[in-house]
Write a protein that holds these residues in place. Structure first.
Motif, PDB file in Angstrom:
ATOM      1  N   PRO A  13       0.913  -1.611  -0.310  1.00  0.00           N
ATOM      2  CA  PRO A  13       0.220   0.131   0.172  1.00  0.00           C
ATOM      3  C   PRO A  13       0.829   1.118   0.184  1.00  0.00           C
ATOM      4  N   ILE A  16      -3.059   6.887   1.275  1.00  0.00           N
ATOM      5  CA  ILE A  16      -3.783   6.562   1.844  1.00  0.00           C
ATOM      6  C   ILE A  16      -5.124   7.543   1.969  1.00  0.00           C
ATOM      7  N   THR A  27      -7.017   2.734   0.601  1.00  0.00           N
ATOM      8  CA  THR A  27      -5.529   2.262   0.282  1.00  0.00           C
ATOM      9  C   THR A  27      -5.250   2.234  -0.780  1.00  0.00           C
ATOM     10  N   ASN A  29      -3.068  -0.233  -3.066  1.00  0.00           N
ATOM     11  CA  ASN A  29      -2.164  -1.325  -2.989  1.00  0.00           C
ATOM     12  C   ASN A  29      -1.596  -1.080  -4.232  1.00  0.00           C
ATOM     13  N   SER A  36      -8.101  -0.734  -1.587  1.00  0.00           N
ATOM     14  CA  SER A  36      -8.525  -1.364  -0.677  1.00  0.00           C
ATOM     15  C   SER A  36      -9.879  -0.811  -0.009  1.00  0.00           C
TER      16      SER A  36
END
Length: 310
Positions: A13, A16, A27, A29, A36
């Motif tokens: 990740p 954010i 996040t 990734n 996610s």
């Protein structure tokens, strides 16, 4: 100012962000080519949404997540046990000029709803004060592009080559009158007015990246990664107030705490979060955080290089 919990979010990740209500952590990734959606209360990944190759930056506004992707970037983390020289850390191969995308995800629907075509190696994302425009930095072709918030239509392209190379961080002032963009390979930042006209170029330490005004708007903070400093400028004339010696490695992104009393910097190559006291502009604590921390945000939302008071 201590680590109290840890949970899984995805593979490698980087970017954010938090929803306005604090319910979801999002996040980007890298190795999954996906984001996610993590329920903050349960710490469970509720949904994984494919967004495109090499997702990096996340910004959230009005229930939408905006994720920069970099299909032309070949930068990658070292393999386990492999060490990079400091000057080679996090460098990307910019030879490929494949246009990048900003993927837009409707978080209520849990799906990608559209893309914005930007320049090669899209990096930072910011929103205008009135919320009508998206501003994007494009590393590989040295441009800043301005897009309509709703349609993604390109409104304006600003070349930064007269002032420097590799734009990365981008931030709007709290009053919406100024934008600041860091130019990583030229060790400076530029100041633009609300119509994106160049006003000033200011020298910094080596490799500036994350940048943010304070909530009052009278100071600008710039993380100069290779100088290992957090630099403070007065926004009246962008004169330097202080270089705060951080001594952490690859301190790219930072956030104010919600009470504006401290700044927390994520320092990836020294595996720590460094806490700076806003009052005396000095390091007050170092928090060990293993795993190459990339970014940091706070809740309730506070101003920082990755977020804005909403």
């Amino acid at each position: 100012m201590e680590v109290v919990e840890e949970f899984k979010v995805g593979t490698f990740p980087r970017g954010i962000g938090l929803t306005k209500d604090g319910k979801y952590l999002v996040t980007a990734n890298k190795d999954d080519a996906a984001i996610s959606m993590v329920n903050v209360k349960t710490k469970a990944i509720e949904k994984t949404i494919e967004v495109g190759i090499n997702p990096e930056f996340v910004r959230i506004k009005d229930g939408l997540a905006f994720i920069s992707t970099e299909p032309s970037s070949k930068g990658k983390p070292p393999a386990p046990g492999e060490q990079k020289h400091e000057e080679e850390e996090d460098e990307d191969d910019d030879d490929d000029r494949t246009p990048a995308k900003v993927s837009i995800v409707d978080l209520a629907l849990g799906e990608k709803v559209r893309d914005i075509t930007a320049g090669p190696e899209t990096e930072g994302i910011e929103f205008s004060k009135d919320g009508k425009q998206i501003i994007v930095t494009n590393e590989a072709d040295n441009t800043i592009t301005v897009h309509d918030f709703m349609s993604g239509e390109l409104i304006k392209t600003i070349s930064v080559e007269p002032y420097g190379l590799r734009p990365r961080g981008i931030k709007v002032s709290p009053n919406g009158e100024r934008y600041v963009a860091t130019l990583e390979h030229s060790d400076n930042f530029i100041v633009l007015d609300k119509d994106f006209n160049h006003i000033k170029t200011v020298k910094t330490g080596k490799s500036p990246y994350g940048t943010s005004f304070n909530a009052a708007g009278d100071k600008l903070f710039v993380a100069a990664g290779k100088s290992k400093t957090l630099e403070v400028y007065a926004t009246e004339d962008y004169s330097k107030i202080k270089d705060i010696q951080i001594d952490g490695k690859r301190c790219w992104h930072f956030t104010f705490t919600p009470d504006n009393q401290d700044i927390l910097l994520a320092c990836g190559r020294s595996d720590e979060v460094v806490v700076v006291d806003v009052g005396d502009l000095a390091v007050e604590k170092r928090i060990p955080v293993a795993g190459i921390p990339w970014g940091i945000v706070s809740y309730p939302p506070a101003i920082g290089s990755l977020d804005q008071v909403r």
